[in-house]
Design a protein around this motif. Structure first.
Motif, PDB file in Angstrom:
ATOM      1  N   GLU A 234     -16.436   6.544 -12.013  1.00  0.00           N
ATOM      2  CA  GLU A 234     -16.128   5.117 -12.167  1.00  0.00           C
ATOM      3  C   GLU A 234     -14.843   4.840 -11.405  1.00  0.00           C
ATOM      4  OE1 GLU A 234     -17.537   2.616 -13.633  1.00  0.00           O
ATOM      5  OE2 GLU A 234     -19.057   3.421 -14.990  1.00  0.00           O
ATOM      6  N   ILE A 235     -14.884   3.850 -10.509  1.00  0.00           N
ATOM      7  CA  ILE A 235     -13.732   3.557  -9.658  1.00  0.00           C
ATOM      8  C   ILE A 235     -12.771   2.608 -10.370  1.00  0.00           C
ATOM      9  CG2 ILE A 235     -12.970   2.433  -7.534  1.00  0.00           C
ATOM     10  CD1 ILE A 235     -15.506   3.423  -6.202  1.00  0.00           C
ATOM     11  N   THR A 236     -11.494   2.999 -10.396  1.00  0.00           N
ATOM     12  CA  THR A 236     -10.412   2.121 -10.830  1.00  0.00           C
ATOM     13  C   THR A 236      -9.548   1.828  -9.618  1.00  0.00           C
ATOM     14  OG1 THR A 236     -10.315   2.943 -13.113  1.00  0.00           O
ATOM     15  CG2 THR A 236      -8.312   1.944 -12.215  1.00  0.00           C
ATOM     16  N   PHE A 237      -9.336   0.554  -9.339  1.00  0.00           N
ATOM     17  CA  PHE A 237      -8.434   0.209  -8.251  1.00  0.00           C
ATOM     18  C   PHE A 237      -7.010   0.181  -8.795  1.00  0.00           C
ATOM     19  CE2 PHE A 237     -12.406  -1.726  -6.515  1.00  0.00           C
ATOM     20  CZ  PHE A 237     -12.520  -0.825  -5.468  1.00  0.00           C
ATOM     21  N   ASP A 238      -6.194   0.988  -8.195  1.00  0.00           N
ATOM     22  CA  ASP A 238      -4.836   1.209  -8.663  1.00  0.00           C
ATOM     23  C   ASP A 238      -4.038  -0.098  -8.740  1.00  0.00           C
ATOM     24  OD1 ASP A 238      -2.343   2.540  -9.177  1.00  0.00           O
ATOM     25  OD2 ASP A 238      -1.894   2.306  -7.043  1.00  0.00           O
ATOM     26  N   ARG A 239      -3.475  -0.378  -9.914  1.00  0.00           N
ATOM     27  CA  ARG A 239      -2.764  -1.647 -10.102  1.00  0.00           C
ATOM     28  C   ARG A 239      -1.494  -1.724  -9.258  1.00  0.00           C
ATOM     29  NH1 ARG A 239      -2.111   1.056 -15.042  1.00  0.00           N
ATOM     30  NH2 ARG A 239       0.046   1.609 -15.602  1.00  0.00           N
ATOM     31  N   PHE A 240      -0.876  -0.579  -8.984  1.00  0.00           N
ATOM     32  CA  PHE A 240       0.316  -0.609  -8.132  1.00  0.00           C
ATOM     33  C   PHE A 240      -0.052  -1.047  -6.709  1.00  0.00           C
ATOM     34  CE2 PHE A 240       1.417   2.430 -11.497  1.00  0.00           C
ATOM     35  CZ  PHE A 240       2.624   1.892 -11.927  1.00  0.00           C
ATOM     36  N   HIS A 241      -1.222  -0.618  -6.261  1.00  0.00           N
ATOM     37  CA  HIS A 241      -1.677  -1.035  -4.931  1.00  0.00           C
ATOM     38  C   HIS A 241      -1.993  -2.525  -4.926  1.00  0.00           C
ATOM     39  CE1 HIS A 241      -3.650  -0.904  -1.052  1.00  0.00           C
ATOM     40  NE2 HIS A 241      -4.725  -1.455  -1.578  1.00  0.00           N
ATOM     41  N   ILE A 242      -2.555  -3.036  -6.004  1.00  0.00           N
ATOM     42  CA  ILE A 242      -2.873  -4.462  -6.067  1.00  0.00           C
ATOM     43  C   ILE A 242      -1.598  -5.290  -6.017  1.00  0.00           C
ATOM     44  CG2 ILE A 242      -3.887  -6.277  -7.504  1.00  0.00           C
ATOM     45  CD1 ILE A 242      -5.827  -4.111  -8.590  1.00  0.00           C
ATOM     46  N   ILE A 243      -0.571  -4.878  -6.762  1.00  0.00           N
ATOM     47  CA  ILE A 243       0.705  -5.595  -6.719  1.00  0.00           C
ATOM     48  C   ILE A 243       1.351  -5.465  -5.345  1.00  0.00           C
ATOM     49  CG2 ILE A 243       3.031  -5.703  -7.702  1.00  0.00           C
ATOM     50  CD1 ILE A 243       0.814  -6.878  -9.456  1.00  0.00           C
ATOM     51  N   GLN A 244       1.160  -4.332  -4.703  1.00  0.00           N
ATOM     52  CA  GLN A 244       1.674  -4.158  -3.344  1.00  0.00           C
ATOM     53  C   GLN A 244       1.012  -5.166  -2.398  1.00  0.00           C
ATOM     54  OE1 GLN A 244       0.507  -0.580  -1.135  1.00  0.00           O
ATOM     55  NE2 GLN A 244       2.642  -0.330  -0.500  1.00  0.00           N
ATOM     56  N   LEU A 245      -0.314  -5.357  -2.541  1.00  0.00           N
ATOM     57  CA  LEU A 245      -1.008  -6.360  -1.725  1.00  0.00           C
ATOM     58  C   LEU A 245      -0.470  -7.759  -2.016  1.00  0.00           C
ATOM     59  CD1 LEU A 245      -4.744  -5.183  -1.944  1.00  0.00           C
ATOM     60  CD2 LEU A 245      -3.156  -4.881  -0.032  1.00  0.00           C
ATOM     61  N   ALA A 246      -0.178  -8.027  -3.287  1.00  0.00           N
ATOM     62  CA  ALA A 246       0.372  -9.333  -3.658  1.00  0.00           C
ATOM     63  C   ALA A 246       1.753  -9.531  -3.036  1.00  0.00           C
ATOM     64  CB  ALA A 246       0.448  -9.457  -5.180  1.00  0.00           C
ATOM     65  N   ASN A 247       2.564  -8.488  -3.038  1.00  0.00           N
ATOM     66  CA  ASN A 247       3.883  -8.576  -2.408  1.00  0.00           C
ATOM     67  C   ASN A 247       3.764  -8.846  -0.912  1.00  0.00           C
ATOM     68  OD1 ASN A 247       5.811  -8.316  -4.479  1.00  0.00           O
ATOM     69  ND2 ASN A 247       5.503  -6.097  -4.569  1.00  0.00           N
ATOM     70  N   GLN A 248       2.802  -8.201  -0.276  1.00  0.00           N
ATOM     71  CA  GLN A 248       2.595  -8.421   1.153  1.00  0.00           C
ATOM     72  C   GLN A 248       2.191  -9.875   1.420  1.00  0.00           C
ATOM     73  OE1 GLN A 248      -0.307  -5.463   2.227  1.00  0.00           O
ATOM     74  NE2 GLN A 248       1.150  -3.757   2.044  1.00  0.00           N
ATOM     75  N   ALA A 249       1.378 -10.432   0.528  1.00  0.00           N
ATOM     76  CA  ALA A 249       0.967 -11.829   0.691  1.00  0.00           C
ATOM     77  C   ALA A 249       2.164 -12.769   0.528  1.00  0.00           C
ATOM     78  CB  ALA A 249      -0.121 -12.169  -0.323  1.00  0.00           C
ATOM     79  N   VAL A 250       3.010 -12.521  -0.464  1.00  0.00           N
ATOM     80  CA  VAL A 250       4.219 -13.337  -0.660  1.00  0.00           C
ATOM     81  C   VAL A 250       5.119 -13.253   0.562  1.00  0.00           C
ATOM     82  CG1 VAL A 250       6.339 -13.585  -2.017  1.00  0.00           C
ATOM     83  CG2 VAL A 250       4.166 -13.172  -3.173  1.00  0.00           C
ATOM     84  N   ASP A 251       5.276 -12.047   1.098  1.00  0.00           N
ATOM     85  CA  ASP A 251       6.163 -11.877   2.252  1.00  0.00           C
ATOM     86  C   ASP A 251       5.604 -12.584   3.481  1.00  0.00           C
ATOM     87  OD1 ASP A 251       8.637 -10.750   3.172  1.00  0.00           O
ATOM     88  OD2 ASP A 251       7.466  -9.346   4.377  1.00  0.00           O
ATOM     89  N   TRP A 271      12.207 -11.396  -3.494  1.00  0.00           N
ATOM     90  CA  TRP A 271      10.842 -11.876  -3.738  1.00  0.00           C
ATOM     91  C   TRP A 271       9.870 -10.724  -3.999  1.00  0.00           C
ATOM     92  CZ3 TRP A 271      10.983 -16.806  -4.670  1.00  0.00           C
ATOM     93  CH2 TRP A 271      11.848 -17.636  -3.974  1.00  0.00           C
ATOM     94  N   LEU A 272      10.184  -9.541  -3.498  1.00  0.00           N
ATOM     95  CA  LEU A 272       9.270  -8.404  -3.614  1.00  0.00           C
ATOM     96  C   LEU A 272       9.609  -7.483  -4.785  1.00  0.00           C
ATOM     97  CD1 LEU A 272       8.946  -7.415   0.163  1.00  0.00           C
ATOM     98  CD2 LEU A 272       7.719  -9.169  -1.137  1.00  0.00           C
ATOM     99  N   THR A 273      10.733  -7.712  -5.428  1.00  0.00           N
ATOM    100  CA  THR A 273      11.187  -6.847  -6.524  1.00  0.00           C
ATOM    101  C   THR A 273      10.884  -7.494  -7.861  1.00  0.00           C
ATOM    102  OG1 THR A 273      12.991  -6.063  -5.105  1.00  0.00           O
ATOM    103  CG2 THR A 273      13.196  -5.618  -7.456  1.00  0.00           C
ATOM    104  N   ASP A 274      10.551  -6.681  -8.835  1.00  0.00           N
ATOM    105  CA  ASP A 274      10.360  -7.168 -10.199  1.00  0.00           C
ATOM    106  C   ASP A 274      11.634  -7.904 -10.635  1.00  0.00           C
ATOM    107  OD1 ASP A 274       9.887  -7.612 -12.851  1.00  0.00           O
ATOM    108  OD2 ASP A 274       9.374  -5.548 -13.353  1.00  0.00           O
ATOM    109  N   LYS A 303       2.113 -14.468  -7.693  1.00  0.00           N
ATOM    110  CA  LYS A 303       2.229 -13.001  -7.735  1.00  0.00           C
ATOM    111  C   LYS A 303       2.755 -12.524  -9.082  1.00  0.00           C
ATOM    112  CE  LYS A 303       5.769 -10.944  -6.270  1.00  0.00           C
ATOM    113  NZ  LYS A 303       7.015 -10.276  -6.753  1.00  0.00           N
ATOM    114  N   GLU A 304       3.775 -13.193  -9.614  1.00  0.00           N
ATOM    115  CA  GLU A 304       4.351 -12.797 -10.898  1.00  0.00           C
ATOM    116  C   GLU A 304       3.349 -12.988 -12.034  1.00  0.00           C
ATOM    117  OE1 GLU A 304       7.533 -11.362 -11.730  1.00  0.00           O
ATOM    118  OE2 GLU A 304       7.147 -10.882  -9.637  1.00  0.00           O
ATOM    119  N   ALA A 305       2.516 -14.020 -11.945  1.00  0.00           N
ATOM    120  CA  ALA A 305       1.486 -14.218 -12.968  1.00  0.00           C
ATOM    121  C   ALA A 305       0.502 -13.043 -12.956  1.00  0.00           C
ATOM    122  CB  ALA A 305       0.756 -15.539 -12.732  1.00  0.00           C
TER     123      ALA A 305
END
Length: 417
Positions: A234-251, A271-274, A303-305
């Motif tokens: 069963e594939i789990t997409f890593d949540r850290f990678h998803i947040i990384q993609l969100a940070n890239q979109a914000v940037d 903008w990219l830091t918690d 992104k924060e949401a």
């Protein structure tokens, strides 16, 4: 006690081996131990037939651990046995070194211990030897130790890539997330790397169909490889990678907007830091901006949401409702990078939701990658992928069959394991 007997015991030698001479040269900064074999007959190293005559003796030399500040060497005329059974003439193995090595086992064990903490070139300088010879030692012991590992209980894996050399040179790393250890590494980052893992797993008493969970990023190659070669995972997409993609979109939004609004200059990392980890300077510079109508501020709030959903760790059913509302917001925000992020998450919906059920992430994998990349930076890179993979296993493999640090007590070894 005479010195020959003392050093016979210190080297751990037993009959028929014994130190019979010691040559100490303070000007040359070295001490030489001459070891002899008193036996007239020995078992055949090939077939094991006992009491075979010694055919001749060949002189050999091994580098040993330093004696105080002096380089130490062991010399011996190693017997070759002429066997009447198998009709072969074979050199016997000495108890202080492995066949073919020019170092003693204790020297190699200490070198491996140092190589975990410093570059091999630095280790070679500290031990006053050649780094190419140390690489041969390291490659041998890591390969042999990894081959003896048992992966029969592995069911949950984390898969990631890491840069091996400059340019497009990557290796794929597979970790056992339950035991927190590296279990496979190979050059490349395509679907075939997971075929290689499934084959390697079989050689370590494991089976491809026993892998039930896999945490990965959204790599098409890894998704395809899991489907082909680990069909029960069963594939789990890593949540850290998803947040990384969100940070890239914000940037991406910030980069477009900063050309027209000077307030965004030198605010990238905020903008990219918690927000909980903002410095006082970042807080003063950015907090008011987050409440403005800037496009970057809107992207940041989206992104924060998303981050809040992952941090809340709801169950799968509740997470699906929260993500649907988030997706609707992001899809309609009129910020192209955020809309692309929403579309990406929608395409990988099942794997994103699986993360809320499995609780898996690649956090440990990313931590190990950081240690590995730090080691690579200290070494200023590695000449070959095989050397890099050996270092990866030395750092993250928790290999049980490496030679033990000769300066550790039994209690320290137990705690370290």
């Amino acid at each position: 006690m005479n010195p020959e007997l003392l050093f016979t015991q210190a080297l751990g030698l037993t009959s028929p081996w014994a130190v019979d001479d010691i040559d100490f040269d303070p000007k040359a900064q070295r001490i030489d131990f001459r070891v002899s074999c008193e036996a007239k007959q020995l078992p055949c190293p090939g077939c094991g037939r006992s009491d075979q005559p010694i055919h001749d003796r060949k002189p050999r030399t091994w580098r040993h651990l330093d004696f105080f500040q002096f380089a130490a060497y062991v010399h011996a005329e190693v017997p070759r046995v002429r066997c009447g059974g198998c009709k072969k003439t074979t050199q016997v193995e000495v108890p202080w070194a492995r066949p073919g090595s020019r170092f003693t086992l204790l020297f190699e064990a200490f070198a491996l211990t140092l190589a975990k903490a410093m570059p091999v070139s630095t280790t070679a300088r500290q031990l006053r030897t050649d780094d190419r010879a140390l690489w041969r030692v390291l490659d041998h012991h890591v390969t042999q130790a990894q081959a003896r590992e048992d992966y029969s209980t592995v069911t949950t894996i984390g898969v990631d890539e890491t840069a091996c050399r400059r340019g497009h040179h990557y290796i794929t790393l597979v970790h056992d997330l339950a035991e927190r250890r590296l279990i496979f590494a190979t050059p490349g980052r395509d679907a075939q790397t997971l075929k290689g893992f499934s084959e390697d797993l079989a050689s370590h008493q494991g089976k491809a169909d026993q892998i039930r969970h896999a945490s990965i990023d959204m790599s098409k190659a890894y998704i395809s490889g899991l489907g082909q070669h680990l069909p029960n995972a069963e594939i789990t997409f890593d949540r850290f990678h998803i947040i990384q993609l969100a940070n890239q979109a914000v940037d991406a939004v910030r980069k477009s907007e900063v050309r027209h609004d000077a307030r965004l200059k030198r605010t990238k990392w905020a903008w990219l830091t918690d927000m909980a980890r903002w410095s006082k300077k970042q807080d003063e510079a950015v907090y008011d901006l987050t409440r403005s109508n800037l496009k970057t501020a809107r992207a940041w709030r989206i992104k924060e949401a998303l981050r809040d959903i992952f941090q809340a760790k709801p169950g799968r059913e509740q997470a699906e409702g929260l993500l649907k509302r988030w997706h609707s917001w992001a899809r309609r925000c009129r910020l192209e990078p955020m809309k692309r992020l929403a579309a990406t998450i929608k395409r990988h919906w099942a794997g994103v939701l699986q993360g809320f059920e499995s609780g898996l992430s690649n956090g440990y994998v990313e931590a190990m990658n950081s240690l590995i990349q730090a080691a690579k930076a200290r070494a200023r890179g590695y000449g070959t992928a095989s050397h890099f993979i050996a270092i990866c296993f030395l750092i993250a493999g928790k290999l049980k069959h490496l030679p033990a640090n000769p300066f550790q007590t039994p209690l320290q070894r137990m705690v370290a394991s």
